[in-house]
Design an enzyme around this catalytic site. Sequence first.
Site, mmCIF file in Angstrom:
data_model
loop_
_atom_site.group_PDB
_atom_site.id
_atom_site.type_symbol
_atom_site.label_atom_id
_atom_site.label_comp_id
_atom_site.label_asym_id
_atom_site.label_seq_id
_atom_site.Cartn_x
_atom_site.Cartn_y
_atom_site.Cartn_z
ATOM 1 C CG ASN A 1 -1.636 1.229 1.372
ATOM 2 O OD1 ASN A 1 -1.805 2.093 0.559
ATOM 3 N ND2 ASN A 1 -2.063 1.370 2.747
ATOM 4 C CD1 TRP A 2 3.433 1.244 -2.748
ATOM 5 C CD2 TRP A 2 3.702 2.466 -4.636
ATOM 6 N NE1 TRP A 2 4.605 0.700 -3.825
ATOM 7 C CE2 TRP A 2 4.753 1.444 -4.935
ATOM 8 C CE3 TRP A 2 3.858 3.710 -5.474
ATOM 9 C CZ2 TRP A 2 5.560 1.295 -6.066
ATOM 10 C CZ3 TRP A 2 4.454 3.463 -6.789
ATOM 11 C CH2 TRP A 2 5.439 2.419 -6.891
ATOM 12 C CE LYS A 3 0.108 3.389 4.658
ATOM 13 N NZ LYS A 3 0.265 3.299 6.068
ATOM 14 C CG HIS B 1 -5.680 1.738 5.405
ATOM 15 N ND1 HIS B 1 -5.060 2.808 6.237
ATOM 16 C CD2 HIS B 1 -4.607 0.676 5.245
ATOM 17 C CE1 HIS B 1 -3.716 2.496 6.605
ATOM 18 N NE2 HIS B 1 -3.456 1.329 6.039
ATOM 19 C CD GLU C 1 -2.652 5.391 6.945
ATOM 20 O OE1 GLU C 1 -2.436 5.456 5.647
ATOM 21 O OE2 GLU C 1 -1.666 4.985 7.526
ATOM 22 C CD GLU D 1 -2.937 -2.427 7.519
ATOM 23 O OE1 GLU D 1 -1.992 -2.686 6.982
ATOM 24 O OE2 GLU D 1 -3.611 -1.637 7.363
ATOM 25 N N GLY E 1 2.941 2.146 10.728
ATOM 26 C CA GLY E 1 3.639 3.324 10.512
ATOM 27 C C GLY E 1 4.682 3.585 11.776
ATOM 28 C CB SER F 1 5.742 -1.804 11.974
ATOM 29 O OG SER F 1 5.038 -0.527 11.996
ATOM 30 N N GLY G 1 3.103 -1.069 4.095
ATOM 31 C CA GLY G 1 2.744 0.253 3.813
ATOM 32 C C GLY G 1 4.340 0.667 3.528
ATOM 33 N N GLY G 2 5.300 1.301 4.482
ATOM 34 C CA GLY G 2 6.379 2.109 4.215
ATOM 35 C C GLY G 2 7.142 0.891 3.393
HETATM 36 P P1 PGA Z 1 2.978 0.201 7.529
HETATM 37 O O1 PGA Z 1 1.684 0.503 6.947
HETATM 38 O O2 PGA Z 1 3.588 -1.061 6.771
HETATM 39 O O3 PGA Z 1 4.096 1.451 6.979
HETATM 40 O O4 PGA Z 1 3.063 -0.058 8.983
HETATM 41 C C1 PGA Z 1 0.824 -0.555 6.787
HETATM 42 C C2 PGA Z 1 -0.595 -0.238 6.261
HETATM 43 O O5 PGA Z 1 -1.044 0.889 6.544
HETATM 44 O O6 PGA Z 1 -1.162 -1.126 5.523
#
Ligand code: PGA
Length: 259
Positions: free
Chosen positions: A13-15, A101, A103, A171, A177, A216, A237-238
């Site tokens: 997930n590149w956000k 998600h 967010e 998650e 993050g 993470s 994510g990251g």
């Molecule tokens: P992260 O994000 O790997 O940067 O913790 C995961 C996500 O939000 O899908």
Amino acid sequence: MPTSGIRPLVAGNWKMNGLRRSMDTIEALSTRANEEGVLEALDMLVCPPATLISLAVKTVDTTPIHIGAQSCHPAESGAHTGDVAPEMLRDVGASYVITGHSERRADHGETDADVNAQSVGAWRAGLCAIVCVGETREEREAGRAVDVVVGQLAGSVPDGATAENTVIAYEPVWAIGTGLTPTVEDIAQIHAAIRQSVADRFGAEGEAMRLLYGGSVKPGNAAEVLSPAHVDGALVGGASLSASDFMGIATAVKGLVDA
Ligand code: PGA
């Protein structure tokens, strides 16, 4: 530890990150995925921002890396300024969409009912919905993590979910993050509860549904955090912004399958 008989999924997930030049990352992923043979053991998916889906689909070319979206509106079309319909995502070659998600739930006030409607919309367009659930730190500290996650599943996953049209991603909000991850015992407990919940509701389809862990995940911790039963891959994510980190996670999942 991916469930026997279930093909794992490693999803990125590149956000809100990425410009056209980020296709370098997709190119590197395609090359390495082919060279290292990971796609024989698992599915890989990248969800870039909506602006890059079309280009990413062209960039993966013949490599069977899937491209998906990070969110969608429930409707097919209409007066919804700024929104993107599932049919539009499908039209440019997406095959998955993340729904719910944390967010989106936090930044846009999306509720379980919204996530449910988006997932129905995703199915209508022929997309697989990756439905996200997860507790906050306060909820975990209050001993409510399992109840919160099972409640979100009940509200967010529509009737008619199958192993093909739905993936569940656990998650924990506090792990996204932050570099923090739950203990393997905690991940095992939540994934067992999710499996029980989807199996009770959807029978054999729930038994075969892919359950991802996210929050993470890095190359250095993937083998450990993804080791509990009923963890059929990761939502990253990251670390998905770097081809080598994302490949490191895919390689760790392949290692769990091969073990
Ligand atoms: P992260 O994000 O790997 O940067 O913790 C995961 C996500 O939000 O899908």
